[in-house]
Design a protein around this motif. Structure first.
Motif, PDB file in Angstrom:
ATOM      1  N   PRO A   1      10.751   8.697  -4.078  1.00 44.28           N
ATOM      2  CA  PRO A   1      10.802  10.021  -4.717  1.00 44.28           C
ATOM      3  C   PRO A   1      12.207  10.441  -5.132  1.00 44.28           C
ATOM      4  O   PRO A   1      12.376  11.145  -6.133  1.00 44.28           O
TER       5      PRO A   1
ATOM      6  N   PRO B   1       8.816   5.542   1.595  1.00 41.99           N
ATOM      7  CA  PRO B   1       8.297   6.818   1.082  1.00 41.99           C
ATOM      8  C   PRO B   1       9.374   7.854   0.807  1.00 41.99           C
ATOM      9  O   PRO B   1       9.119   8.847   0.118  1.00 41.99           O
TER      10      PRO B   1
ATOM     11  N   ASN C   1       2.718   1.516  -3.521  1.00 40.66           N
ATOM     12  CA  ASN C   1       1.817   1.840  -4.617  1.00 40.66           C
ATOM     13  C   ASN C   1       1.259   3.252  -4.501  1.00 40.66           C
ATOM     14  O   ASN C   1       1.082   3.939  -5.511  1.00 40.66           O
ATOM     15  N   SER C   2       0.999   3.704  -3.289  1.00 41.06           N
ATOM     16  CA  SER C   2       0.486   5.068  -3.114  1.00 41.06           C
ATOM     17  C   SER C   2       1.549   6.107  -3.432  1.00 41.06           C
ATOM     18  O   SER C   2       1.256   7.146  -4.038  1.00 41.06           O
ATOM     19  N   VAL C   3       2.813   5.822  -3.046  1.00 42.30           N
ATOM     20  CA  VAL C   3       3.900   6.749  -3.367  1.00 42.30           C
ATOM     21  C   VAL C   3       4.090   6.837  -4.881  1.00 42.30           C
ATOM     22  O   VAL C   3       4.307   7.922  -5.437  1.00 42.30           O
TER      23      VAL C   3
ATOM     24  N   ASN D   1       1.072   2.249 -12.541  1.00 42.45           N
ATOM     25  CA  ASN D   1       0.723   1.210 -11.581  1.00 42.45           C
ATOM     26  C   ASN D   1       1.516  -0.071 -11.862  1.00 42.45           C
ATOM     27  O   ASN D   1       1.508  -0.585 -12.973  1.00 42.45           O
TER      28      ASN D   1
ATOM     29  N   ALA E   1       1.781   6.311  -7.157  1.00 43.26           N
ATOM     30  CA  ALA E   1       0.638   7.048  -7.712  1.00 43.26           C
ATOM     31  C   ALA E   1       0.774   8.543  -7.454  1.00 43.26           C
ATOM     32  O   ALA E   1       0.498   9.364  -8.335  1.00 43.26           O
ATOM     33  N   ASP E   2       1.207   8.913  -6.254  1.00 46.06           N
ATOM     34  CA  ASP E   2       1.354  10.329  -5.913  1.00 46.06           C
ATOM     35  C   ASP E   2       2.409  11.020  -6.768  1.00 46.06           C
ATOM     36  O   ASP E   2       2.345  12.244  -6.969  1.00 46.06           O
ATOM     37  N   ASN E   3       3.384  10.252  -7.258  1.00 44.09           N
ATOM     38  CA  ASN E   3       4.461  10.829  -8.064  1.00 44.09           C
ATOM     39  C   ASN E   3       4.274  10.588  -9.558  1.00 44.09           C
ATOM     40  O   ASN E   3       5.209  10.766 -10.340  1.00 44.09           O
ATOM     41  N   GLY E   4       3.068  10.164  -9.929  1.00 47.06           N
ATOM     42  CA  GLY E   4       2.743  10.017 -11.341  1.00 47.06           C
ATOM     43  C   GLY E   4       3.382   8.842 -12.036  1.00 47.06           C
ATOM     44  O   GLY E   4       3.488   8.822 -13.271  1.00 47.06           O
TER      45      GLY E   4
ATOM     46  N   THR F   1       0.829  -1.210   0.000  1.00 46.76           N
ATOM     47  CA  THR F   1       0.000   0.000   0.000  1.00 46.76           C
ATOM     48  C   THR F   1       0.858   1.253   0.000  1.00 46.76           C
ATOM     49  O   THR F   1       0.591   2.214  -0.741  1.00 46.76           O
TER      50      THR F   1
END
Length: 418
Positions: A338, A334, A161-163, A171, A165-168, A158
């Motif tokens: 990035p 996280p 995958n969320s990181v 998937n 998605a947040d950074n474009g 989770t």
């Protein structure tokens, strides 16, 4: 010299001293955290102590307290005998059963330390009774937890995958999941072959001493065993299904059992792995200092600035592996993903595979005795091996994983340019 370099050099120094001399590395880490925090980062002593992972320390204390009670009243022996009968006495299957159960727990959403806390002591009980190499058994539990740890509904999965998605980033849930599962399966297989697993193939539990339930145990002992089994189930349900802290739940269960049989369990607290608690508390405190000094980000940005994207990716894999061996993988993911964005954007790297490589490199090192999972295996070592010997075995294996693991993951997922 900047604080990031001071923190890195201090980390190297405490690791060297703690390896060469018989000094608890947690005590060394406290000294390093105090000196670097006070005189390089100009932090107050209260701010330095804020870095300690209370959750991690409580987990170690609660779980080892609970299993000390279980060991004293014979519940661990009862579980061991029942589980061996469940696999038809095939001793070689026992490590794989432990791997699979732990993987399933993390895959359905259990925190990796919680799964290791529940399965680890039982698995090491098997190792003691059935002459299975304890290093192999303990590491099977950790690799199982990491193998299932990146499913789409898991905690690691989770977060990752969320990181992304947040950074474009595209998937890549299944790519990350199956990459982690495959790598950990491979490492477990190597351990099985190297540490005597093949000898277990011809061994059955009926050839060894298998404790039988004769029915003539004292009534109080049978009662305590039943209550302890209920406590185990209760801890698992409350911690996993209701997302409660495994340390609080375990120590609550242990206290209840101690109240019900105070005389029998009066010495259980002495069996808590206090040297391991010191080790993990000190190292987690220093890990927070390392983060505040900006050392991981410093190295990561330097890697991103290298001319060759593939080499930069390798450096980042090593940053993830080395830092995570001493700190929280959950906290690192996280941060490091990035940092990798410039390499993905300008280096023509496959985003899913690169993130998978970072994720796996940052979690396979949780076998380290300085991480929660590795520390749990150390804290619950079987009586057949002394703590200094077992600590050196885990430390040696974790060094091999830290040195070789990120390279192999990078070579498999990033270097070919899939």
């Amino acid at each position: 010299m900047g604080p990031e370099w001071v923190a890195i050099l201090a980390l190297v120094a405490l690791f060297v001293v703690g390896t060469v001399l018989p000094i608890n590395m947690g005590a060394l880490a406290y000294v390093a955290a105090w000196l670097v925090g006070m005189y390089s980062l100009h932090l107050s002593e209260k701010e330095i102590l804020a870095g300690i992972s209370g959750d991690l320390v409580l987990t170690l204390i609660g779980v080892t307290f609970l299993f000390a009670i279980a060991k004293n009243n014979g519940t661990v022996d009862l579980i061991v005998a029942g589980a061996v009968r469940g696999v038809g006495g095939r001793v070689a299957l026992i490590p794989w059963v432990m791997f699979a159960v732990t993987a399933v727990l993390t895959a359905i959403g259990a925190a990796s330390p919680a799964a290791c806390a529940i399965i680890g002591p039982i698995a090491l009980g098997f190792a003691a009774r059935y002459q299975i190499n304890p290093l192999m058994m303990g590491m099977f539990v950790v690799h199982g937890a990491q193998g299932g740890g990146f499913s789409p509904i898991s905690i690691y999965g989770t977060i990752t995958n969320s990181v992304m998605a947040d950074n474009g980033l595209p998937n890549s849930e299944l790519t990350v999941f199956f990459s982690s599962l495959a790598v950990n399966l491979v490492m477990a297989t190597i351990l099985f072959v190297v540490l005597g697993g093949r000898k277990l193939l011809a061994q059955r539990a009926d050839q060894l001493e298998l404790p039988e339930r004769t029915g003539d145990e004292p009534q109080g002992a049978r009662r305590d065993q039943i209550l302890t089994l209920i406590a185990f189930v209760g801890v698992a349900v409350v911690a996993l299904a209701f997302d409660k802290n495994i340390g609080f739940v375990a120590i609550t269960a242990a206290v209840i059992l101690a109240i019900l049989s105070p005389i029998k369990n009066k010495d259980a607290a002495k069996q808590v792995a206090w040297p391991t608690v010191l080790l993990v508390a000190g190292v987690s405190t220093y890990a927070a200092i390392l983060t505040q000094a900006g050392s991981p980000q410093f190295v990561g940005k330097w890697a991103a600035g290298l001319g060759a994207a593939v080499i930069g990716a390798l450096v980042l894999c090593y940053v993830g592996g080395v830092v995570s061996a001493f700190a929280s993988s959950t906290a690192l993911l996280p941060v490091i993903i990035p940092i990798a964005l410039p390499l993905i954007a300008h280096g023509h790297l496959n985003a899913g595979l690169f993130v998978a490589a970072l994720a796996v490199a940052s979690t396979i090192v949780d076998v380290s005795p300085f991480s929660t999972n590795g520390a749990l295996m150390l804290a619950n070592r079987p009586d057949t091996i002394t703590e200094p010997v077992y600590y050196k075995q885990i430390l040696t294996y974790s060094v091999i994983v830290v040195v070789v693991g990120p390279l192999l993951v990078w070579a498999a997922l990033v270097a070919p340019g899939w």
